[in-house]
Design an enzyme around this catalytic site. Sequence first.
Site, short mmCIF file in Angstrom:
data_model
loop_
_atom_site.label_atom_id
_atom_site.label_comp_id
_atom_site.label_asym_id
_atom_site.label_seq_id
_atom_site.Cartn_x
_atom_site.Cartn_y
_atom_site.Cartn_z
N GLY A 158 0.85 -1.19 0.00
CA GLY A 158 0.00 0.00 0.00
C GLY A 158 0.88 1.24 0.00
N ILE A 160 2.26 3.00 2.40
CA ILE A 160 3.45 2.98 3.26
C ILE A 160 4.49 2.02 2.69
CG2 ILE A 160 4.34 2.51 5.59
CD1 ILE A 160 1.58 3.41 6.68
N ARG A 181 -3.37 -7.49 -3.99
CA ARG A 181 -3.60 -6.66 -5.18
C ARG A 181 -2.28 -6.16 -5.72
NH1 ARG A 181 -7.83 -2.12 -3.65
NH2 ARG A 181 -6.36 -2.04 -1.95
N ALA A 240 3.95 -2.29 11.32
CA ALA A 240 2.52 -2.26 10.97
C ALA A 240 1.66 -2.53 12.21
CB ALA A 240 2.24 -3.25 9.85
N ARG A 241 1.42 -3.78 12.51
CA ARG A 241 0.69 -4.15 13.71
C ARG A 241 1.33 -5.41 14.31
NH1 ARG A 241 -0.97 0.29 13.80
NH2 ARG A 241 -3.12 1.02 13.86
N GLU A 270 0.53 -5.01 22.84
CA GLU A 270 0.94 -3.66 23.25
C GLU A 270 0.13 -3.16 24.42
OE1 GLU A 270 2.11 -2.03 19.06
OE2 GLU A 270 1.31 -0.37 20.23
N HIS A 288 6.19 1.94 19.34
CA HIS A 288 5.16 2.35 18.36
C HIS A 288 5.31 3.84 18.01
CE1 HIS A 288 0.94 1.13 16.79
NE2 HIS A 288 1.47 2.05 16.02
N GLY A 290 5.98 4.97 14.85
CA GLY A 290 5.87 5.14 13.39
C GLY A 290 5.46 6.53 12.95
C1 DGY Z 1 -1.71 4.16 12.70
O1 DGY Z 1 -2.09 5.28 12.35
O2 DGY Z 1 -2.37 3.14 12.48
C2 DGY Z 1 -0.39 4.07 13.36
O3 DGY Z 1 -0.14 2.83 13.91
C3 DGY Z 1 -0.21 5.16 14.39
O4 DGY Z 1 1.14 5.44 14.39
#
Ligand code: DGY
Length: 331
Positions: A158, A160, A181, A240-241, A270, A288, A290
């Site tokens: 995607g 990112i 995709r 990501a997660r 988390e 976290h 990001g």
């Molecule tokens: C999000 O926006 O999903 C991020 O994890 C936050 O940094």
Amino acid sequence: MADTAKIVVTRRIPEPAVELLREAGDVWVSPDDRPLETQELHDAVKGADVAVTLLHDKIDDAFLDAAGDQLRAVCNVAVGFDNIDVPAATRRGVLITNTPGVLTEATADLAMTLILAVTRRIGEGERLLRRREKWSWHMFMLLGMGLQDKTLGVVGMGAIGQSVARRAKAFGMEIVYSDARPASEEVERELGARRVELDELLSSADVVSIHAPLMDATRHLINAEALAQMKETAYLVNSARGPIVDEAALVEALRSGQIAGAGLDVFENEPEVQPGLLELDNVVLLPHLGSATIETRTAMGVLAAKNAIAVLRGEQPPTPVNPDVLEGAAS
Ligand code: DGY
């Protein structure tokens, strides 16, 4: 727009966003930076027309019941919305919005930071100095892996994922990616990126970087079997997660030398961090971060506020997750 609309913000967000919201109704902002406990969250949201929520707030039937039937929207200040039961909200005609786009570059910067930090052993070097150990430069001290001519495997191409690939290309890396995709031909051409099956990505990449959303299909996507397919010299990066990676299996793979190292910005439970990870030197761990730049967090808050205001004014919100709710309301 009802001039007494009640807007509940479940944790502190940047002031420009709060100021915008104040133009649209009575705003209550949770006074501190910790997530509200479930009961506190349910008490806070009671009677709200719009809730502005954060990524660790659980938005489920119990939350929606506690809020009441007048709730029109939940505006998540995050691009990810795995904390929200979207079908439950849709069933009740509650709009969900998120904040895509505004955090793409900051998150890609952070992923690239982790790639560099883990492959060049930055944490280990820093810890060595902070231990005030005696050291002297030598040819074989903390040797890492160079990125030039190595392969980056992007899981989830995607916005990112593409931005990370763009950065990695500038570092001389080849790009392969896996995604249900395909990226556009233009993007593939620009990045010289080749779409492959996940198995091929895992077995060929020198760095595997995860940029997929968390959903049933991606939960524990990187499990013991997946890790076993990676090269012993390869690194795993996750910004990501957390639950996309089976953390117990990752600890095992790192301990046994199945893979060379990992860079993690997100965790399975988390804010807990597996004790096993904390003991390992070949892991770079971040809490976290990001999207954690002043500019990006402000833009996220402002976008969430714009979504909330649009809903209250009966206008089209910029970034709806379940736009069918709006179509239902219009018909
Ligand atoms: C999000 O926006 O999903 C991020 O994890 C936050 O940094």
